[in-house]
Design an enzyme around this catalytic site. Structure first.
Site, PDB file in Angstrom:
ATOM      1  N   LYS A  26      -5.470   2.962  -2.938  1.00 56.62           N
ATOM      2  CA  LYS A  26      -4.803   2.213  -1.877  1.00 56.62           C
ATOM      3  C   LYS A  26      -5.773   1.858  -0.750  1.00 56.62           C
ATOM      4  O   LYS A  26      -5.695   0.774  -0.170  1.00 56.62           O
ATOM      5  CB  LYS A  26      -3.619   3.024  -1.336  1.00 56.62           C
ATOM      6  CG  LYS A  26      -2.483   3.208  -2.337  1.00 56.62           C
ATOM      7  CD  LYS A  26      -1.914   1.868  -2.786  1.00 56.62           C
ATOM      8  CE  LYS A  26      -0.688   2.040  -3.680  1.00 56.62           C
ATOM      9  NZ  LYS A  26      -0.115   0.738  -4.107  1.00 56.62           N
ATOM     10  N   TYR A  81      -5.045   8.686  -5.722  1.00 58.16           N
ATOM     11  CA  TYR A  81      -4.070   7.635  -5.431  1.00 58.16           C
ATOM     12  C   TYR A  81      -4.411   6.972  -4.096  1.00 58.16           C
ATOM     13  O   TYR A  81      -4.419   5.741  -3.975  1.00 58.16           O
ATOM     14  CB  TYR A  81      -2.665   8.240  -5.390  1.00 58.16           C
ATOM     15  CG  TYR A  81      -1.566   7.283  -4.996  1.00 58.16           C
ATOM     16  CD1 TYR A  81      -1.186   6.253  -5.846  1.00 58.16           C
ATOM     17  CD2 TYR A  81      -0.904   7.423  -3.783  1.00 58.16           C
ATOM     18  CE1 TYR A  81      -0.170   5.379  -5.494  1.00 58.16           C
ATOM     19  CE2 TYR A  81       0.111   6.559  -3.419  1.00 58.16           C
ATOM     20  CZ  TYR A  81       0.481   5.540  -4.278  1.00 58.16           C
ATOM     21  OH  TYR A  81       1.487   4.677  -3.917  1.00 58.16           O
ATOM     22  N   SER A 109       0.854  -1.181   0.000  1.00 59.15           N
ATOM     23  CA  SER A 109       0.000   0.000   0.000  1.00 59.15           C
ATOM     24  C   SER A 109       0.892   1.234   0.000  1.00 59.15           C
ATOM     25  O   SER A 109       1.856   1.316  -0.755  1.00 59.15           O
ATOM     26  CB  SER A 109      -0.944  -0.025   1.211  1.00 59.15           C
ATOM     27  OG  SER A 109      -1.804   1.094   1.222  1.00 59.15           O
TER      28      SER A 109
END
Length: 311
Positions: free
Chosen positions: A162, A158, A144
């Site tokens: 994750k 982004y 991650s």
């Protein structure tokens, strides 16, 4: 998979994104430690010397694009499995960093981030799981980010990719425990990888609507690629992952933990985010403690889960 078994036989690792960064360093560390590695990257021809080195150390290298079809991933997994007959550890390391204000993201840009960082790893996990489930052993490692803890400005999309991967991991870790399959989420901070050069900025310039804000300042840091110096050593980070996955060294006896915070900067951000969560929990206690049906006849999901585990 116990610490003892991890130490007495080499494991077979399938790793994505091996051309640079964590993938590259982890693959080389594992090979030198006597483990078996199926290294992958989207375009192996871009790193011929590294491919040759991995193969000379006994590993194999296969082309793998995370945005490709599940059928293509199946072919890659089957080809990789032929060499040693199994895959013990899947490391979902490959990803894309695309930054910009959420408002400015185009639809195709957002889809690319999610396809690469979330749907791709999920398809690969689905492809590898049947053999792990049959053997009743295996480890899924999902790399991650600090954005999975607390995304910085310009990293919202982004971070969403994750968070999605972490949320899925936390859910299917419970599903897979019955088969002896372990799930590990790794949360690295800023390491000495090619991250700064690999990050993509979205098409729309933040100066159009966000001039002078923290968004513009964050994006400018990534524009000035050569000025940033990461505080963390990728080799040390990979050593940490190795010990936790194999249950050796600092990872011995800690196989039950789901998350591995991999750097001091993310450790501090985790503490701060946890404190904010606890503050909000207390601030709204008067609300969440008083939403149940009068009489309390219904069961909570925690109670349902506990009954299922004890059945």
């Amino acid at each position: 998979m116990t610490s003892q078994s991890s130490q007495t036989k080499p494991l077979v690792w399938l790793i994505t994104g091996c051309s640079t960064g964590f993938g590259k360093s982890l693959a080389l560390l594992l090979l030198k430690a006597g483990h078996h590695v199926i290294a992958t990257s989207r375009t192996p021809s871009n790193s011929p010397s590294l491919v040759k080195k991995v193969e000379e150390l006994g590993g194999i290298w296969l082309p793998l694009d995370l945005t490709s079809s599940k059928e293509n991933m199946q072919k890659i997994v089957e080809e990789g499995t032929k060499k040693w007959g199994r895959i013990d550890v899947l490391v979902n390391n490959a990803g894309i960093g695309m930054l910009g204000a959420l408002e400015d993201f185009g639809e195709e840009e957002a889809k690319l981030v999610m396809e690469t960082n979330f749907f791709g790893p999920i398809k690969l996990i689905q492809t590898v799981l049947p053999q792990m489930r049959t053997r009743r052993s295996g480890i899924i490692v999902n790399i991650s980010s600090g954005a999975g803890v607390d995304p910085s400005p310009a990293m919202g999309m982004y971070g969403a990719s994750k968070w999605a991967l972490e949320g899925a991991s936390q859910g299917f870790a419970k599903e897979l425990a019955a088969f002896g399959i372990r799930v590990l989420i790794v949360q690295p901070g800023a390491f000495t990888t090619n991250m700064m050069n690999a990050v993509t900025l979205i098409e729309r310039d933040p100066r159009v609507a966000y001039e002078g804000t923290v968004i513009e300042k964050t994006v400018d840091v990534f524009r000035r690629k050569g000025e940033f110096r990461a505080p963390n050593d990728v080799e040390k980070g990979c050593q940490g992952i190795f010990e936790v996955v194999t249950g050796t060294g600092r990872g011995e006896g800690k196989e039950s933990h789901l998350r591995l915070v991999l750097s001091a900067d993310i450790g501090q951000r985790t503490v701060e985010q946890t404190r904010r969560n606890m503050d909000a929990l207390e601030a709204f206690r008067g609300i969440w403690e008083n939403t149940g049906h009068d009489g309390g006849v219904a069961k909570s999901m925690a109670e349902v889960e506990a009954e299922a585990e004890n059945a």
